[in-house]
Design a protein around this motif. Structure first.
Motif, PDB file in Angstrom:
ATOM      1  N   ALA A  28       0.827  -1.203   0.000  1.00 52.91           N
ATOM      2  CA  ALA A  28       0.000   0.000   0.000  1.00 52.91           C
ATOM      3  C   ALA A  28       0.865   1.259   0.000  1.00 52.91           C
ATOM      4  O   ALA A  28       0.565   2.238  -0.696  1.00 52.91           O
ATOM      5  CB  ALA A  28      -0.926  -0.005   1.215  1.00 52.91           C
ATOM      6  N   SER A  34      -4.873   2.222  -0.544  1.00 52.82           N
ATOM      7  CA  SER A  34      -5.319   1.838   0.791  1.00 52.82           C
ATOM      8  C   SER A  34      -5.082   0.344   0.991  1.00 52.82           C
ATOM      9  O   SER A  34      -4.961  -0.419   0.024  1.00 52.82           O
ATOM     10  CB  SER A  34      -6.806   2.150   0.967  1.00 52.82           C
ATOM     11  N   GLU A  36      -7.218  -1.671   2.065  1.00 54.58           N
ATOM     12  CA  GLU A  36      -8.410  -2.343   1.539  1.00 54.58           C
ATOM     13  C   GLU A  36      -8.272  -2.600   0.043  1.00 54.58           C
ATOM     14  O   GLU A  36      -8.667  -3.654  -0.465  1.00 54.58           O
ATOM     15  CB  GLU A  36      -9.660  -1.498   1.810  1.00 54.58           C
ATOM     16  N   ASP A  37      -7.719  -1.612  -0.686  1.00 51.82           N
ATOM     17  CA  ASP A  37      -7.509  -1.781  -2.128  1.00 51.82           C
ATOM     18  C   ASP A  37      -6.525  -2.917  -2.397  1.00 51.82           C
ATOM     19  O   ASP A  37      -6.726  -3.730  -3.301  1.00 51.82           O
ATOM     20  CB  ASP A  37      -6.969  -0.487  -2.745  1.00 51.82           C
TER      21      ASP A  37
END
Length: 208
Positions: A28, A34, A36-37
């Motif tokens: 990240a 992020s 999450e990404d």
């Protein structure tokens, strides 16, 4: 989308060139995305590599990720390098199992549990990168302490040491027999394991 494809390609490229597993946080930070990404991209890659048309797979180890080849591709890789992969011998597997469950542990302690010398098997494990020197034990001679490596986790398909098969110490001696320890790892190994003749211990061998 093109931008999305570039992000996926970026994660894949980093996993390909990295010499050790990369964490979601590390990916990240590099890609300015992020966590999450990154998690979503890793999931997409895992799904993509699961297809029978892919020869690579996504390996998770110690909360990090790296690319590896699928076990069924080993024959092709052996042909490329003109050298068949050598599995672990029975003696080496016993030593590895003891270290995995008892670490950190000295060579002498491994010898004591097995009842035979383990120098050759231990040397093989160190050479293969499955075991490493993790420090010195306090006491006479300050013998080397050994522990397992990330390569050990990758070799046996474990994300962490917590995924080692459960061992019920109540049903056996405190120093669990080497054969019982090895049996737990044996099931995790997909390699054919040739037996190796054990070296008898010297009468004055201790468990330093």
């Amino acid at each position: 989308m093109l931008f999305r494809d570039r992000e996926i390609a970026g994660v894949e490229a980093l996993l390909f060139v990295a010499d050790k597993p990369l964490t979601k946080e590390g990916l990240a930070e590099i890609l300015q995305l992020s966590i999450e990404d990154i998690a979503e991209i890793l999931y997409d890659l895992k799904e993509r590599y699961a297809a029978p048309t892919s020869g690579v797979t996504l390996i998770e180890v110690n909360e990090g990720y790296k690319l590896g080849t699928k076990p069924e591709m080993s024959a092709y890789i052996e042909t490329l390098y003109h050298q068949p992969s050598q599995g672990l011998s029975g003696a080496a597997l016993e030593v590895l199992a003891i270290i995995a469950y008892k670490q950190p542990v000295t060579r002498g302690e491994v010898d004591f549990i097995r009842g035979v010398q383990s120098d050759r098997a231990l040397g093989t494990l160190v050479e293969k990168g499955l075991v490493k020197d993790v420090g010195r034990k306090e006491g006479p001679g300050r013998p080397i302490l050994y522990g397992t490596t990330e390569q050990f986790l990758i070799h046996f398909g474990l994300k962490s040491l917590e995924e080692l098969p459960d061992l019920n110490f109540e049903s056996m001696q405190e120093a669990a027999p080497a054969e019982e320890l090895a049996e737990l790892l044996w099931e995790k190994s997909s390699e054919e394991l040739p037996m190796e003749t054990a070296e008898p211990m010297k009468e004055n061998e201790n468990c330093d």
